[in-house]
Design an enzyme around this catalytic site. Structure first.
Site, PDB file in Angstrom:
ATOM      1  N   MET A   2      -4.530   6.726   2.058  1.00 17.75           N
ATOM      2  CA  MET A   2      -3.683   7.923   2.027  1.00 17.75           C
ATOM      3  C   MET A   2      -2.250   7.533   2.403  1.00 17.75           C
ATOM      4  O   MET A   2      -2.036   6.696   3.269  1.00 17.75           O
ATOM      5  CB  MET A   2      -4.204   8.975   3.001  1.00 17.75           C
ATOM      6  CG  MET A   2      -5.662   9.380   2.803  1.00 17.75           C
ATOM      7  SD  MET A   2      -6.058   9.841   1.109  1.00 17.75           S
ATOM      8  CE  MET A   2      -5.097  11.334   0.954  1.00 17.75           C
TER       9      MET A   2
ATOM     10  N   ARG B 286      11.569   7.010   5.554  1.00 15.12           N
ATOM     11  CA  ARG B 286      11.628   5.543   5.563  1.00 15.12           C
ATOM     12  C   ARG B 286      12.894   5.029   4.895  1.00 15.12           C
ATOM     13  O   ARG B 286      13.414   3.967   5.236  1.00 15.12           O
ATOM     14  CB  ARG B 286      10.395   4.964   4.859  1.00 15.12           C
ATOM     15  CG  ARG B 286       9.118   5.203   5.649  1.00 15.12           C
ATOM     16  CD  ARG B 286       7.892   4.561   5.004  1.00 15.12           C
ATOM     17  NE  ARG B 286       6.680   5.216   5.523  1.00 15.12           N
ATOM     18  CZ  ARG B 286       5.460   4.742   5.387  1.00 15.12           C
ATOM     19  NH1 ARG B 286       5.252   3.596   4.752  1.00 15.12           N
ATOM     20  NH2 ARG B 286       4.437   5.401   5.881  1.00 15.12           N
TER      21      ARG B 286
ATOM     22  N   ASP C 278      -7.984   7.436   7.359  1.00 14.45           N
ATOM     23  CA  ASP C 278      -7.296   7.697   6.093  1.00 14.45           C
ATOM     24  C   ASP C 278      -7.524   6.616   5.036  1.00 14.45           C
ATOM     25  O   ASP C 278      -6.727   6.465   4.122  1.00 14.45           O
ATOM     26  CB  ASP C 278      -5.796   7.850   6.350  1.00 14.45           C
ATOM     27  CG  ASP C 278      -5.142   6.528   6.705  1.00 14.45           C
ATOM     28  OD1 ASP C 278      -5.852   5.625   7.170  1.00 14.45           O
ATOM     29  OD2 ASP C 278      -3.920   6.398   6.510  1.00 14.45           O
ATOM     30  N   GLU C 279      -8.592   5.871   5.167  1.00 14.48           N
ATOM     31  CA  GLU C 279      -8.858   4.801   4.216  1.00 14.48           C
ATOM     32  C   GLU C 279     -10.315   4.803   3.811  1.00 14.48           C
ATOM     33  O   GLU C 279     -11.196   5.028   4.647  1.00 14.48           O
ATOM     34  CB  GLU C 279      -8.604   3.430   4.849  1.00 14.48           C
ATOM     35  CG  GLU C 279      -7.183   3.024   4.985  1.00 14.48           C
ATOM     36  CD  GLU C 279      -7.143   1.696   5.693  1.00 14.48           C
ATOM     37  OE1 GLU C 279      -7.004   0.667   5.025  1.00 14.48           O
ATOM     38  OE2 GLU C 279      -7.313   1.693   6.925  1.00 14.48           O
TER      39      GLU C 279
END
Length: 720
Positions: free
Chosen positions: A19, A60, A120-121
């Site tokens: 994610m 970022r 999230d993986e």
DNA sequence: ACGGCTTCTACG
DNA sequence: TCGTAGAAG
């Protein structure tokens, strides 16, 4: 350390789905005005704007990094939106993110074996789905390739950076490609579809890697973010790894990677190729050595595990520097908070997934000055887990005190009045592990074997129910949590009632109320608790914990010996327990120790519950799937339906008066004599132990060891 | 005397 | 088995 696994024979298709800045996305979905804005999720806003734990891609661009403070982020990106992690009980509460992760897993698990690798993986084994697609509708036969798939990055293709989409289309549909590439092409199409589905159903974007093993898939998923996917064709592996800094590889980001750089002068994966397997084994041991040799060649046989649920739950908090805890009272306070959270999550897991955890572990970090060995680690301690927040709190405190005594060691610290003498607790955590599934109604499963309704068998449905994750169906997921307290009190209440009704000697109430140690807020108190009071003399043996905290009276230990020679075989997901080394002898030993006082009540309570919440979606892990598919067991019944049937028709207690939700409390009169002993034998050991107090001692035929069919686990069961 | 918090894996 | 260490996100 990492360990090597043999590669499988045929080419696999493995995907890793990651994610994008997940926590941020969760918050942006909750507050849509944040979408598209530079955003970061921050925890503990109190000091310097708190620490960033997730940063959106917009932020970022301004140079905002994870591990910045909120204040720093504001400096480099003044417009940044900082969202605070929810706090409850004075600590970060991640449940909304966990629940959001479950939503994603429930979608990704539709197309193949699925392993939840982190919040999230996810890893997917899409080999079968890809083979099937190749056989039925190979990409070359498909005119219109999905747009999302066309945006794939194919490593080794387009190296001149031109003509992207057409090249991708051509690569995906290439009829002269070798079998491996065709499989990956199918995998790419499937993953593209899954990702779109995730976006549609959850609003979350993700990135993915598609390759022949987990290591490469993981590597690839991070190469083009956000919201893109990357394919690693077999022929590109060498070129990918050769220049790759060693630290980029999973497992090599830490000390092992540093050692390769410093001790072997290896800076890229390619440079690792020069070292023989023997050399690497010599330096790093047989397992890690082989693993490293394989890594250099892009070889990784690790299987996708097929696990949708976490293996443990934990709750912890740090108390850095000046905030270190210096009194038992403050430790107790925080332990209580942590245990409350843990207990909530355990109950949630029980409700949603019908699983129970069997081990409670306490970790702490401590400092101690004015001492030679002040760098000594605070030992972690564990004991059998008893359900119920107050029991967990009690046990956790006992574990802490056991650890503390060991930590302070033999050396007597002088205590001055009520002043602590130079120690402090800088971190506390409690965790629950050894989570096992509760058997889902053995006898109703029996029914299926003995002429179950065949019209109910539909593969489609099986996929749907078996693989569907217990997604928290409401996006916030909070409600299911808050609903737990009443249920917990209810259970506690029932537990007391049971004790009275059956006057079980082992469940004497006094034991639970006994004050174990002085709770005074001074170090003296802790010292005095040390050796003197036998009730407080903890060793690290679990039995000792039991003797103090598990409400046992001396005579009860003998009862536990009854099933010494009875092999314990778990009916539900049995192959898993066997595969993981839970052999009968070990279980036998465990049984002696594992005697929670209320898990049985919880178990039966959970049977009742399963029919009461129609919205619930149940989870079945792949281990269980295997078990069922190995006997071609198929059913349209959902897990909870099975449960319901079991409770309603074949109630273990024979009362069968289970009505609709409201009347349930009145139906708790067990007819102990009607409990079928062979059913008891199929319950989790912990629950079995508790049943043995209720059921007459019963000799039991040996269940065959691991037979070829799961049916062996069920067939011996008498279908009363 | 810290990034905080979780989870997992391997080793002895 | 339990307890520790390392790693990752």
């Amino acid at each position: 350390m990492p360990v090597s696994r043999p590669e499988s024979l045929g080419a696999r298709v493995i995907a890793h789905v990651d994610m994008d800045c997940f926590y941020v996305q969760v918050e942006q979905r909750k507050q849509p005005h944040l979408s598209g804005q530079p955003t970061a999720v921050v925890q503990y806003n109190s000091w310097k704007g708190g620490g960033l734990i997730a940063v959106s891609y917009e932020a970022r661009k301004y140079g905002v990094k994870r591990s910045m403070r909120g204040d720093e982020a504001k400096q480099v990106c003044p417009q940044i939106q900082l969202v605070k992690v929810p706090v409850s009980r004075g600590k970060a509460d991640l449940c909304i993110y966990r629940n959001a992760g479950s939503e994603v897993v429930s979608i990704l698990s539709r197309k193949g074996r699925c392993e939840r690798a982190s919040i999230d993986e996810v890893y997917l084994d899409l080999t079968d789905a890809s083979e099937a697609m190749l056989a039925e509708t190979p990409p070359e036969s498909v005119e219109i390739i999905d747009e999302e798939a066309l945006k794939s990055h194919i490593l080794g293709l387009n190296e001149d950076g031109s003509n992207l989409k057409e090249n991708v289309r051509e690569w995906l549909r290439r009829s002269e490609a070798d079998h491996r590439d065709k499989l990956l092409a199918c995998g790419a199409l499937i993953v593209a579809e899954l990702r779109m589905q995730v976006l549609k159903e959850t609003e979350f974007t993700c990135s993915a890697g598609i390759a022949h093993n987990k290591m490469l898939a993981k590597l690839a998923s991070g190469m083009n973010k956000p919201a893109q996917q990357t394919v690693v064709p077999f022929v590109s592996v060498k070129g990918l790894l050769e220049p790759l800094p060693i630290k980029k590889m999973k497992q090599l980001g830490g000390k092992l990677g540093s050692s390769l750089q410093i001790d072997l002068g290896v800076n890229t994966v390619g440079e690792l190729l020069q070292f023989s397997e023997e050399k690497l084994q010599e330096r790093y041991g047989i397992n890690t050595g082989t693993w490293l040799w394989n890594v250099a060649r892009g070889i990784c046989g690790e299987e996708v595990e097929g696990r949708l649920l976490p293996k443990s739950h934990g709750s912890g908090k740090t108390f850095p520097g000046p905030r270190a805890l210096k009194t038992i009272a403050s430790v107790e306070h925080w332990l209580n908070e942590l245990c409350e959270e843990l207990s909530e999550r355990l109950h949630s897991d029980l409700d949603q997934n019908k699983r129970i955890a069997r081990t409670l572990t306490l970790h702490a970090r401590a400092f101690k000055f004015s001492d030679t060995d002040s760098h000594k680690k605070f030992p972690s301690k564990s004991c059998p887990l008893r359900y119920g927040a107050t029991k967990i709190q009690e046990d956790a405190l006992n574990l802490f005190q056991a650890g503390l005594r060991e930590y302070l060691g033999s050396h007597r610290i002088k205590t001055q009045g009520s002043q602590h003498n130079g120690w402090g607790i800088t971190g506390l955590s409690v965790s629950a592990s050894k989570i096992v599934a509760i058997p889902s109604g053995t006898s109703s499963i029996m029914k299926y074997f003995h002429g179950g309704d065949q019209t109910n068998c539909s593969t489609k449905q099986v996929n749907h129910t078996v693989i569907t994750e217990a997604a928290p169906l409401s996006p916030s997921g909070i409600e299911s949590y808050s609903g737990l307290h009443p249920s917990e009190q209810y259970i506690e209440f029932r537990a007391e009632e049971m004790r009275i009704r059956y006057a079980m000697p082992s469940l004497d109430q006094q034991g639970s109320k006994r004050e174990l140690c002085s709770r005074e807020d001074t170090c003296e108190a802790m010292q005095s608790a040390d050796d003197k009071d036998p009730n407080c003399s903890f060793s690290n043996q679990a039995q000792d914990v039991q003797e103090i905290s598990a409400l046992s009276s001396p005579g009860t230990e003998n009862c536990l010996e009854l099933n010494q020679n009875v092999p314990q075989i778990e009916s539900h997901g049995g192959n898993k327990y066997l595969r993981h080394g839970m052999r009968p002898e070990e279980l036998k030993r465990k049984n002696v120790k594992d005697k929670g006082s209320s898990s049985i009540l919880r178990f039966f309570q959970s049977c009742n519950n399963s029919s009461s919440s129609p919205k619930q979606v149940q989870v079945r892990t792949t281990d269980e799937n295997k078990a069922f598919s190995s006997t071609s067991f198929q059913s349209t019944s959902s897990y909870s339906e099975l449960h319901e049937a079991d409770v309603r028709k074949e109630n273990l207690f024979g009362t069968s008066t289970l009505g609709q939700n409201g009347s349930r409390r009145d139906t708790w009169d067990y007819k102990i004599d009607e409990i079928d002993p062979s059913v008891v034998n199929e319950l989790p050991p912990e629950i079995q132990e508790e049943l043995r107090y209720l059921v007459r001692p019963q000799k039991r035929a040996n269940i065959p060891k691991r037979g070829s069919s799961i049916a062996h686990y069920f067939l011996p069961t008498k279908n009363s």
